[in-house]
Design an enzyme around this catalytic site. Structure first.
Site, PDB file in Angstrom:
ATOM      1  N   ASP A   1       4.128  -4.647  -7.582  1.00 33.45           N
ATOM      2  CA  ASP A   1       3.617  -3.259  -6.997  1.00 33.45           C
ATOM      3  C   ASP A   1       4.106  -2.252  -7.823  1.00 33.45           C
ATOM      4  OD1 ASP A   1       5.599  -4.217  -5.508  1.00 33.45           O
ATOM      5  OD2 ASP A   1       5.746  -2.658  -4.514  1.00 33.45           O
ATOM      6  N   ASN A   2       5.183  -2.526  -8.455  1.00 34.80           N
ATOM      7  CA  ASN A   2       5.619  -1.387  -9.403  1.00 34.80           C
ATOM      8  C   ASN A   2       5.449  -1.486 -10.737  1.00 34.80           C
ATOM      9  OD1 ASN A   2       6.891  -0.063  -6.903  1.00 34.80           O
ATOM     10  ND2 ASN A   2       8.710  -1.232  -7.363  1.00 34.80           N
TER      11      ASN A   2
ATOM     12  N   ARG B   1       3.796   6.007   1.932  1.00 35.37           N
ATOM     13  CA  ARG B   1       4.454   7.418   2.112  1.00 35.37           C
ATOM     14  C   ARG B   1       4.032   8.195   0.789  1.00 35.37           C
ATOM     15  NH1 ARG B   1      10.529   7.431  -0.298  1.00 35.37           N
ATOM     16  NH2 ARG B   1      10.460   5.785  -1.635  1.00 35.37           N
TER      17      ARG B   1
ATOM     18  N   ASP C   1       7.496   4.378 -10.524  1.00 32.56           N
ATOM     19  CA  ASP C   1       8.508   4.092  -9.464  1.00 32.56           C
ATOM     20  C   ASP C   1       9.891   4.114  -9.769  1.00 32.56           C
ATOM     21  OD1 ASP C   1       6.893   4.194  -7.326  1.00 32.56           O
ATOM     22  OD2 ASP C   1       7.281   2.446  -6.575  1.00 32.56           O
TER      23      ASP C   1
ATOM     24  N   GLY D   1       1.003  -1.192  -0.104  1.00 28.70           N
ATOM     25  CA  GLY D   1       0.044   0.010   0.052  1.00 28.70           C
ATOM     26  C   GLY D   1       0.986   1.184  -0.057  1.00 28.70           C
TER      27      GLY D   1
HETATM   28  P1  AMP Z   1       9.020   1.004  -3.122  1.00 29.78           P
HETATM   29  O1  AMP Z   1      10.358   0.108  -3.035  1.00 29.78           O
HETATM   30  O2  AMP Z   1       9.325   2.376  -3.231  1.00 29.78           O
HETATM   31  O3  AMP Z   1       8.186   0.587  -4.446  1.00 29.78           O
HETATM   32  O4  AMP Z   1       8.286   0.696  -1.957  1.00 29.78           O
HETATM   33  C1  AMP Z   1       7.643  -0.342  -1.653  1.00 29.78           C
HETATM   34  C2  AMP Z   1       6.852  -0.188  -0.440  1.00 29.78           C
HETATM   35  O5  AMP Z   1       7.516   0.507   0.816  1.00 29.78           O
HETATM   36  C3  AMP Z   1       5.549   0.588  -0.659  1.00 29.78           C
HETATM   37  O6  AMP Z   1       4.657   0.004   0.156  1.00 29.78           O
HETATM   38  C4  AMP Z   1       5.972   1.904  -0.010  1.00 29.78           C
HETATM   39  O7  AMP Z   1       4.838   2.792   0.301  1.00 29.78           O
HETATM   40  C5  AMP Z   1       6.811   1.463   1.262  1.00 29.78           C
HETATM   41  N1  AMP Z   1       7.893   2.459   1.506  1.00 29.78           N
HETATM   42  C6  AMP Z   1       8.868   2.691   0.852  1.00 29.78           C
HETATM   43  N2  AMP Z   1       9.503   3.770   1.572  1.00 29.78           N
HETATM   44  C7  AMP Z   1       8.667   4.354   2.878  1.00 29.78           C
HETATM   45  C8  AMP Z   1       8.912   4.922   3.790  1.00 29.78           C
HETATM   46  N3  AMP Z   1       9.895   5.700   3.848  1.00 29.78           N
HETATM   47  N4  AMP Z   1       7.728   5.144   4.608  1.00 29.78           N
HETATM   48  C9  AMP Z   1       6.832   3.990   4.653  1.00 29.78           C
HETATM   49  N5  AMP Z   1       6.362   3.454   3.769  1.00 29.78           N
HETATM   50  C10 AMP Z   1       7.550   3.277   2.550  1.00 29.78           C
HETATM   51 MG    MG Z   2       6.593   1.006  -5.312  1.00 29.59          MG
END
Ligand code: AMP
Ligand code: MG
Length: 472
Positions: A244-245, A85, A254, A82
């Site tokens: 998810d990306n 951030r 992303d 989900g």
């Molecule tokens: P990502 O690697 O950016 O695609 O993120 C994967 C998951 O981690 C997603 O659910 C993001 O919302 C969550 N996420 C990444 N960085 C943060 C953060 N600093 N705080 C909260 N959730 C995060």
């Molecule tokens: Mg992501």
């Protein structure tokens, strides 16, 4: 922001999202507003203030929420991810009648933050702004960057870093993982609502299809084949092709540890967290297919009342992906090599070029650019002769061909060493001049820009970047 919001996602069943407001920050300062994009969205760039960019002020008509999704990360299923951030302000219909999401990335914790702080660091925000806008200018479907602003607060990663927020604009933020979230919970009502929403929003031509779920699978597969082939054409390596990306609209989404290849090597991997090279350049089409298989699984209940029949249908579709991809890839590389007509030996000719480039460790971008300028790079050896022979059978005049090739082979891409230097200047010295200059150059990647030659050159021995970090 004087925007006419129309928040269709917020009107969907509550299981799909959670209402949440951005957490105000201490001292917002704008880094950049994307004027042309703002106008395309029907917004007055002057009205886009730092307070709006960080979420301290919520524009009228917004309906802030975080979206629920799941996903396979490096092959492992995580049932709840989900927006941890990112906060969706809402949707606007742009001047071309297209519905676009406006989302603040780094705007504070949400019910999906798990242990994260909900924040983003300046470096990754600048990278995403720059690279997503460059991808757009390169003609590749992508989310866009409307604003970037610093928060005046620190975020703590390996060290304390300046915090920032990116305003991201997307056709939608619905991912393969959004479907997975409901499929794993066997929440067929939410899934049905999601299917309807995605068809109405991204593939309205399918609303009358006999088997809507199957038509949607076909459409998403076609969009991904087209997208990943276009990545290949510019040497783009996404770096975290988790489910998810992967956006179901077919946009690149992303920008984490993404990077562009300099010397051609199909095994190129940059991401520090991609230990086994799962998301290497040459693996991207196979990973897209794997992700699409996960997408197909979420649709099983809707493909056919008989589960076995549904699985057979889905399997046949997924097995056809390599052929879909190859068609798209061949289109892309045909344009890159100036072939307007089709001959049976063309694919071999293109592969022979790539093999020669691989052996010579030739720079991917520069080699194609030089070919489009009529130069004959020495390191390609005998290939040039084969190519000339093939071109002799083309009806196009040399000038027309060069023009076509120059519009397919950029002079400028966001080279990693330049991106890293740009980030360093901003983070360590609050110097945004390199960011501004680089964004400007990359707005016109197909046009030589006098004085900007450095952006077209491969890194020197000591400048080469081997690793990129997510920096979440
Ligand atoms: P990502 O690697 O950016 O695609 O993120 C994967 C998951 O981690 C997603 O659910 C993001 O919302 C969550 N996420 C990444 N960085 C943060 C953060 N600093 N705080 C909260 N959730 C995060
Ligand atoms: Mg992501």
């Amino acid at each position: 922001m004087i925007a006419r919001f129309d928040n269709s996602y917020a009107r969907l069943p509550g299981a799909l999202h959670a209402g949440v407001l951005p957490t105000p920050v201490a001292e917002p300062v704008l880094i950049r507003v994307n004027g042309p994009l703002a106008r395309e969205l029907g917004l007055d760039p002057q009205a886009l203030t730092a307070e709006i960019a960080v979420g301290n002020r919520i524009p009228e008509g917004a309906s802030p929420l975080a979206q629920a999704y799941a996903g396979h990360q490096f092959g492992h299923f995580v049932p709840q991810l989900g927006d941890g951030r990112a906060i969706l302000l809402g949707e606007v219909v742009d001047l071309n009648g297209r519905r676009r999401d406006i989302q603040l990335k780094g705007a504070g914790p949400t019910p999906f933050s798990r242990r994260g702080d909900g924040r983003a660091a300046l470096g990754p925000v600048l990278r995403e702004y720059l690279v997503s806008e460059a991808m757009h200018a390169l003609g590749i479907p992508t989310t866009r960057a409307l604003m970037a602003a610093t928060t005046g607060e620190r975020v703590y990663r390996e060290s304390a870093l300046p915090g920032a927020v990116l305003t991201r604009v997307a056709a939608s933020h619905i991912r393969v993982g959004t479907f997975q979230y409901f499929a794993v919970r066997r929440d067929l009502d939410s899934l049905a609502a999601l299917i309807d929403h995605v068809i109405a929003r991204h593939y309205p031509g399918l609303s009358a299809a006999e088997n809507r779920a199957l038509a949607l699978l076909d459409a998403v597969m076609a969009a991904q084949a087209r997208l990943v082939a276009r990545w290949a054409g510019v040497g783009f390596i996404h770096g975290v092709m988790n489910t998810d990306n992967m956006s179901v609209s077919g946009e690149t989404i992303d920008y984490g540890p993404c990077a562009f290849m300099d010397a051609y090597d199909p095994g190129t991997v940059f991401s520090s967290i991609d230990e086994y090279g799962r998301y290497a350049y040459a693996n991207q089409p196979a990973i897209a297919q794997w992700n699409l298989a996960r997408f197909a699984e979420t649709l099983i209940a809707f493909l056919d009342p008989d589960r076995d029949v549904a699985i057979r249908i889905a399997t046949a579709r997924i097995e056809a992906f390599p052929a879909l991809y190859t068609d798209q890839w061949t289109d892309v590389f045909r344009r890159k090599t100036g072939l307007a007509t089709t001959e049976p030996g063309d694919t071999d000719l293109i592969h022979a070029l790539l093999d020669a480039m691989h052996v010579a460790r030739a720079d991917f971008t520069l080699t194609f650019r030089r070919l489009s300028l009529g130069e004959e790079p020495e390191e390609l050896g005998g290939w040039i002769g084969q190519w000339r022979e093939r071109l002799a059978r083309e009806p196009q005049a040399e000038g027309t061909r060069r023009a076509m090739m120059q519009s397919a082979n950029p002079a400028y891409i966001p080279r990693n060493h330049m991106v890293e230097a740009m980030i360093q200047a901003a983070v360590e010295r609050a110097d945004y001049a390199p960011f501004a200059e680089m964004v400007g150059v990359l707005e016109n990647p197909f046009r030589e820009q006098p004085g900007m030659e450095a952006y077209g050159q491969p890194p020197g021995e000591t400048e080469r970047v081997y690793r990129t970090f997510c920096g979440t």
